[in-house]
Enzyme design. Sequence first.
Site, PDB file in Angstrom:
ATOM      1  CB  SER A 289      -0.869   0.028   1.251  1.00  0.00           C
ATOM      2  OG  SER A 289      -0.074   0.391   2.376  1.00  0.00           O
ATOM      3  CG  ASP A 290       1.725   5.812  -1.126  1.00  0.00           C
ATOM      4  OD1 ASP A 290       2.675   5.840  -0.316  1.00  0.00           O
ATOM      5  OD2 ASP A 290       1.637   6.604  -2.077  1.00  0.00           O
ATOM      6  CB  ALA A 291       2.923   6.299   3.518  1.00  0.00           C
ATOM      7  CB  ALA A 293      -2.898   3.930   1.363  1.00  0.00           C
TER       8      ALA A 293
END
Length: 733
Positions: A289-291, A293
Amino acid sequence: MRKLTQAQKDRIEELIRQMTLEEKIGQMNQESPSIVGGFTVPFGELIEMLTDGRLSKEEFGKIMSESKQDYHEDDIRAGRVGSLMVQDPAKVNELQKIAVEESRLGIPLIFGLDVIHGFKTVFPIAIAEAGTFDPDLMKKTARMAARESKAAGVSWHFAPMLDIARDARWGRVSEGPGEDPCLASAFATAKVTGLQEGESPDDPYVAACLKHYIGYGACESGRDYNTVNMAMHVFYNHYLKPFKAAVDAGAQTVMAAFNDLNGIPCTVNKFLLRDILKKQLGLPGFVVSDANAIRECINHGIAADDLDAGVQAALAGMDMDMGTGIYKNQLQKAVEEGKVPMEVIDEAARRILSTKMWLGLFDHPYVDEEAMHRYDVLPQEHLDLALEAGERSIVLLKNEGDILPLDPSAKISVIGTLADQAEEVVGAWALSWRKEDCVSLWSGIQKEFSKAKYFPCGGPEGSMNEEEITEAVAYGDVIVAVLGETIAMSGEASSRADITLPGKQHQILEKLLESGKPVVLVLMNGRPLALGWEDAHVPAIVEAWHLGIRMGDAVARVLSGKKNPEGRLSSSFPAMTGQCPVYYNHPNTGRPASKSKFTSRYLDAPLDSLYPFGYGLSYTSFDFGNLNVRDQGDVLMIGVEVKNTGKRAGTTTAQLYTQDVAASLVRPVKELKRFAKVTLEAGEIMRVYFELPKNELGFFDNEGKYRLEEGLFRIYVGQNSRECLCQPVELKF
Ligand code: BGC
């Protein structure tokens, strides 16, 4: 392309059999060092205070230096961490030792980091490097970044960033290869190959992480993290293409984007992650995932709480959680309650282990002591490549009256605070550079021009010193104004609603121009700027982006003519902000913009972009002629004559575009299909050929089905997306 052997696959299966549920979930958890102590408010608030100015950079730095970092040693020991973001090799080894020697199964950690455009040797930002139109160069810079980061224990790059971006208000246009899917795909292939494939068996390699999957660059109105709505044919034909090219080149991993796509956040989007990325494209490794997210799915209004967000993400095929701890804290319960089947966890763990195995981490988990200091002093070869990449990324936008190149003995006044700030050359998302390696413009210019003098005068931060301007104007025969954006004005969370020159820089330029002396505008910036006014008033404009550690030398050598500029724009530049998004490959409309009022245009803006995609001048000139298209059955053979019509050697980029004139879906007015760099001596002529398989003339419909439709096509070849020769051809497939 490196693949896992059967023995390695068996080893992974054996581990999966031995792992407890907690250990499997541990692999799915990525941590970064948490800052602890030294301040009294939560860390998030500290960042807010820094952003809104309640805390100065210096105060923040002091707090950070006094605080401690928690590296989650206990969790690593207990098998509850799969990955960490760390770049200090000694720390990498210390933590890896805990994972390998003190955890039950000894599974190594994978250390990841944002290595977007170089590690210690920082190269041009991606939007600039893409403008070299040279995949070999892009591959070489990636190769070097891989070697350097691997020596520091970082074997996973959160790169390349492959977001097609059409709206220059978005700050992150700087990190990606621009607006065109064909160029972005060439960039993607070059980067993945450079990162993942060594030149010999012992040449270090890393795993690429393609981001941000997907559509992030299409955030509404260019505002970061904003919602994304996109027709599916646009998704398949434009935004997915570079990701597909990268996975075809063997990319190991992918980072999902923050945004929703047509109503479903990418983080929990099963169609995007499982159906397209894993099944259709065949991603071999895992998705992260992105940070933060996963937790942000609550803000998106798609998940009720942490548990719900974690369950949705896992079910959708999100293998690793960056930074929220939701997988670590919630997934076990979710499995026990039957909300997430065990196979989902097994699949994620298997994918993560497989990338670790592919990287050789099970056999070589540590950074060797000798390698650790290999790049403490950058080798000449690295400095040279940084210079080459810098020089070749520079785009000459305007050169009225051939002001450039400048005479090395001329009296030159160099203006602008940016010119003397060495740390401003590295651009957004460069994390591992050292200031002593960075060459500012002023220090580069001094080497080339013995009579240059520097006058700060002001810069993007809003200042203007009129006294210095007067002195500068009195001194120089030529004024070189270095203006643009600081690195903090592009990159993540740096969207701008007005993309003209920030601060008082416009007034500085006006004052300089009033003097009547020749002015050369050198731009340092991380996005296409709205340069309508500058184009109308300043005689020479050099787009120098943020070019990395040798920026000052690269710019100086272009100004002196030692290097003839050859860079091209990977994104169209608007004349004014209100034209955004402006991109060359836009769909046809029923009323194409023209002088007539009732057409698709603005009353108060030019009909088209100011500088189109693919545009860039040289100190020589080129002429294209005798376009010829031959139908050879399965392929079209397209030939064009390129002539250097100027007085010195130079390089141009021949660009082949096509247009499907009547199709079952509205198609772009032009689409890049091939490009070739052509270097010619003065007066030299060369015939350039492009071979274009006819099956590349199709397109995806809204259902993702590829269609090849016969009929009339236009074949264009030119030096940029606007000025092209054209030949129509009737095609049958
Ligand atoms: C960015 C990513 C980056 C990640 C880790 C996020 O805020 O969107 O591009 O890779 O942080 O640093």
